[in-house]
Design a protein around this motif. Sequence first.
Motif, PDB file in Angstrom:
ATOM      1  N   ALA A 135      24.916 -47.550  26.226  1.00  0.00           N
ATOM      2  CA  ALA A 135      24.884 -46.752  27.122  1.00  0.00           C
ATOM      3  C   ALA A 135      23.474 -45.835  27.855  1.00  0.00           C
ATOM      4  O   ALA A 135      23.081 -45.655  28.751  1.00  0.00           O
ATOM      5  CB  ALA A 135      25.899 -45.606  27.115  1.00  0.00           C
ATOM      6  N   LEU A 136      22.833 -45.758  26.576  1.00  0.00           N
ATOM      7  CA  LEU A 136      21.685 -45.416  26.705  1.00  0.00           C
ATOM      8  C   LEU A 136      20.847 -45.970  27.502  1.00  0.00           C
ATOM      9  O   LEU A 136      19.565 -44.918  27.867  1.00  0.00           O
ATOM     10  CB  LEU A 136      21.498 -44.303  25.116  1.00  0.00           C
ATOM     11  CG  LEU A 136      22.409 -42.830  24.508  1.00  0.00           C
ATOM     12  CD1 LEU A 136      21.943 -43.416  22.502  1.00  0.00           C
ATOM     13  CD2 LEU A 136      21.932 -42.014  25.146  1.00  0.00           C
ATOM     14  N   LEU A 137      20.636 -46.847  26.406  1.00  0.00           N
ATOM     15  CA  LEU A 137      19.671 -48.005  27.344  1.00  0.00           C
ATOM     16  C   LEU A 137      19.758 -48.217  28.756  1.00  0.00           C
ATOM     17  O   LEU A 137      18.536 -48.505  29.415  1.00  0.00           O
ATOM     18  CB  LEU A 137      19.514 -49.272  26.448  1.00  0.00           C
ATOM     19  CG  LEU A 137      19.058 -49.444  25.030  1.00  0.00           C
ATOM     20  CD1 LEU A 137      19.728 -50.475  24.098  1.00  0.00           C
ATOM     21  CD2 LEU A 137      17.496 -48.562  24.991  1.00  0.00           C
ATOM     22  N   ARG A 138      20.992 -48.313  29.318  1.00  0.00           N
ATOM     23  CA  ARG A 138      21.597 -48.815  30.519  1.00  0.00           C
ATOM     24  C   ARG A 138      21.095 -47.309  31.811  1.00  0.00           C
ATOM     25  O   ARG A 138      20.454 -47.185  32.533  1.00  0.00           O
ATOM     26  CB  ARG A 138      22.719 -48.818  31.013  1.00  0.00           C
ATOM     27  CG  ARG A 138      22.954 -50.278  30.503  1.00  0.00           C
ATOM     28  CD  ARG A 138      24.439 -50.170  31.451  1.00  0.00           C
ATOM     29  NE  ARG A 138      25.857 -50.042  30.689  1.00  0.00           N
ATOM     30  CZ  ARG A 138      26.095 -49.987  29.627  1.00  0.00           C
ATOM     31  NH1 ARG A 138      25.993 -50.816  28.847  1.00  0.00           N
ATOM     32  NH2 ARG A 138      27.067 -48.741  29.442  1.00  0.00           N
ATOM     33  N   ALA A 139      20.970 -46.041  30.912  1.00  0.00           N
ATOM     34  CA  ALA A 139      21.058 -44.351  31.250  1.00  0.00           C
ATOM     35  C   ALA A 139      19.147 -43.599  31.684  1.00  0.00           C
ATOM     36  O   ALA A 139      18.799 -43.407  32.266  1.00  0.00           O
ATOM     37  CB  ALA A 139      21.767 -43.545  31.085  1.00  0.00           C
ATOM     38  N   ALA A 142      13.946 -39.810  23.947  1.00  0.00           N
ATOM     39  CA  ALA A 142      13.470 -40.453  22.349  1.00  0.00           C
ATOM     40  C   ALA A 142      14.533 -40.251  21.310  1.00  0.00           C
ATOM     41  O   ALA A 142      14.973 -40.736  20.886  1.00  0.00           O
ATOM     42  CB  ALA A 142      12.292 -40.385  22.596  1.00  0.00           C
ATOM     43  N   LEU A 143      14.738 -38.690  21.288  1.00  0.00           N
ATOM     44  CA  LEU A 143      15.594 -37.880  20.251  1.00  0.00           C
ATOM     45  C   LEU A 143      16.594 -39.006  20.230  1.00  0.00           C
ATOM     46  O   LEU A 143      17.733 -38.875  19.423  1.00  0.00           O
ATOM     47  CB  LEU A 143      15.467 -36.834  20.355  1.00  0.00           C
ATOM     48  CG  LEU A 143      14.022 -35.832  19.851  1.00  0.00           C
ATOM     49  CD1 LEU A 143      14.365 -34.915  19.651  1.00  0.00           C
ATOM     50  CD2 LEU A 143      14.004 -36.746  18.867  1.00  0.00           C
ATOM     51  N   ASP A 144      17.303 -39.292  21.304  1.00  0.00           N
ATOM     52  CA  ASP A 144      18.898 -39.506  21.233  1.00  0.00           C
ATOM     53  C   ASP A 144      19.268 -40.564  20.829  1.00  0.00           C
ATOM     54  O   ASP A 144      20.228 -40.935  20.733  1.00  0.00           O
ATOM     55  CB  ASP A 144      19.475 -39.534  22.557  1.00  0.00           C
ATOM     56  CG  ASP A 144      19.378 -39.042  23.612  1.00  0.00           C
ATOM     57  OD1 ASP A 144      20.037 -37.404  22.997  1.00  0.00           O
ATOM     58  OD2 ASP A 144      18.656 -38.680  24.745  1.00  0.00           O
ATOM     59  N   ILE A 182       4.460 -40.976  29.614  1.00  0.00           N
ATOM     60  CA  ILE A 182       4.721 -40.724  30.670  1.00  0.00           C
ATOM     61  C   ILE A 182       6.261 -41.944  31.205  1.00  0.00           C
ATOM     62  O   ILE A 182       6.802 -41.472  31.438  1.00  0.00           O
ATOM     63  CB  ILE A 182       4.303 -40.047  32.197  1.00  0.00           C
ATOM     64  CG1 ILE A 182       4.014 -38.356  31.720  1.00  0.00           C
ATOM     65  CG2 ILE A 182       4.864 -40.009  33.078  1.00  0.00           C
ATOM     66  CD1 ILE A 182       3.108 -37.634  32.347  1.00  0.00           C
ATOM     67  N   ALA A 183       5.168 -43.139  31.460  1.00  0.00           N
ATOM     68  CA  ALA A 183       5.886 -43.945  31.560  1.00  0.00           C
ATOM     69  C   ALA A 183       6.570 -44.919  30.633  1.00  0.00           C
ATOM     70  O   ALA A 183       7.472 -45.751  30.649  1.00  0.00           O
ATOM     71  CB  ALA A 183       5.172 -44.967  32.600  1.00  0.00           C
ATOM     72  N   SER A 184       6.534 -44.238  29.296  1.00  0.00           N
ATOM     73  CA  SER A 184       7.050 -45.352  28.476  1.00  0.00           C
ATOM     74  C   SER A 184       8.872 -44.726  28.638  1.00  0.00           C
ATOM     75  O   SER A 184       9.072 -43.654  28.450  1.00  0.00           O
ATOM     76  CB  SER A 184       6.472 -44.930  27.099  1.00  0.00           C
ATOM     77  OG  SER A 184       5.137 -45.109  27.319  1.00  0.00           O
ATOM     78  N   PRO A 185       9.428 -45.780  28.544  1.00  0.00           N
ATOM     79  CA  PRO A 185      11.329 -45.568  28.124  1.00  0.00           C
ATOM     80  C   PRO A 185      11.451 -45.016  26.741  1.00  0.00           C
ATOM     81  O   PRO A 185      10.700 -45.204  25.752  1.00  0.00           O
ATOM     82  CB  PRO A 185      11.527 -46.938  28.175  1.00  0.00           C
ATOM     83  CG  PRO A 185      10.201 -47.717  28.516  1.00  0.00           C
ATOM     84  CD  PRO A 185       9.117 -46.913  28.487  1.00  0.00           C
ATOM     85  N   PRO A 186      12.600 -43.527  26.869  1.00  0.00           N
ATOM     86  CA  PRO A 186      12.698 -42.633  25.682  1.00  0.00           C
ATOM     87  C   PRO A 186      12.626 -44.242  24.502  1.00  0.00           C
ATOM     88  O   PRO A 186      12.054 -43.703  23.390  1.00  0.00           O
ATOM     89  CB  PRO A 186      13.506 -42.252  26.144  1.00  0.00           C
ATOM     90  CG  PRO A 186      13.791 -41.994  27.199  1.00  0.00           C
ATOM     91  CD  PRO A 186      13.097 -43.021  27.977  1.00  0.00           C
TER      92      PRO A 186
END
Length: 296
Positions: free
Chosen positions: A32-36, A159-161, A198-202
């Motif tokens: 779910a985190l990866l999708r969001a 990223a902390l998630d 900035i453009a890097s996914p968390p």
Amino acid sequence: MDPQLWCCEGDRPAIRRAYRDSNLLNERVLHALLRAEDKYLPSPNYFKCVQREVAPYMRRIVATWMLEVCEEQKCEEEVFPLAVNYMDRFLSVEPTKKSHLQVLGAACMFLASKLKETIPLTAEKLCIYTDNSITPTQLLQMELVVLNKLKWDLASVTALDFIEHFLSQLSVVREHQPILRKHAQTFVALSATDVKFIASPPSMVAAGSMVAAVEGLQMRMVGTSMMSKTLTEQLAQIIRSDPDCLRACQEQIESLLETSLRQAQRPQHSVTMETKSISEEQDVSTTPTDVRDINI
């Protein structure tokens, strides 16, 4: 039996934390985190397409100031990366005067602390950290502007998630987890100050931070069987990314750390009451800076 006083009075009392719920670390939550996460990514080119006055170095200066405020106030780890996400998302959609950049950073910290802190930062205290260059009224007005531009959607994925999810899936002995977590969190915070990420996914930043932390602590973590290459491949598979991209992210994070350590050897000004303007000649009286970082 003598009664005991369990409550505590004071400005910021010690907080008794709940145990981490292992049910929140399953694959369903991770997916779910990866999708969001893409939903909350700022525009990677907002400096060129949206902003006319704000430059990347100004964003770095304000982000560093925000980190120092959060550290000095002992905010929750989640507050700073969340506040930077709000700032970047705002700058992605709203042209902003450089004279408004510090009040924007303060408003983002204000919102993030309300979301993550038991006792959030106050408007008055944040104004003090700007050397009283803004008033509580101005801060509250900016808070409403930020909420409006973000459409009141503050549940950003940072990223902390992902850090706890990664820790739960790695072969790390229990006594080494706290120090590994702390080092990874430090890398995440450091990455939030640099425009390169900035453009890097968390999830990518979190995975790169985890690999960098393991690499840096390898000699101290006796009983850890992880090799850097194996760990990179494992995390790349978890976040559905290419191992080479993850390795490049890790190298950027380690390079950023080296740069930060070199800069830390210079004499530093205190964050409290010593924020300066980016340039008095440019009339930007509300943006903090270290004058050594300015190249006009």
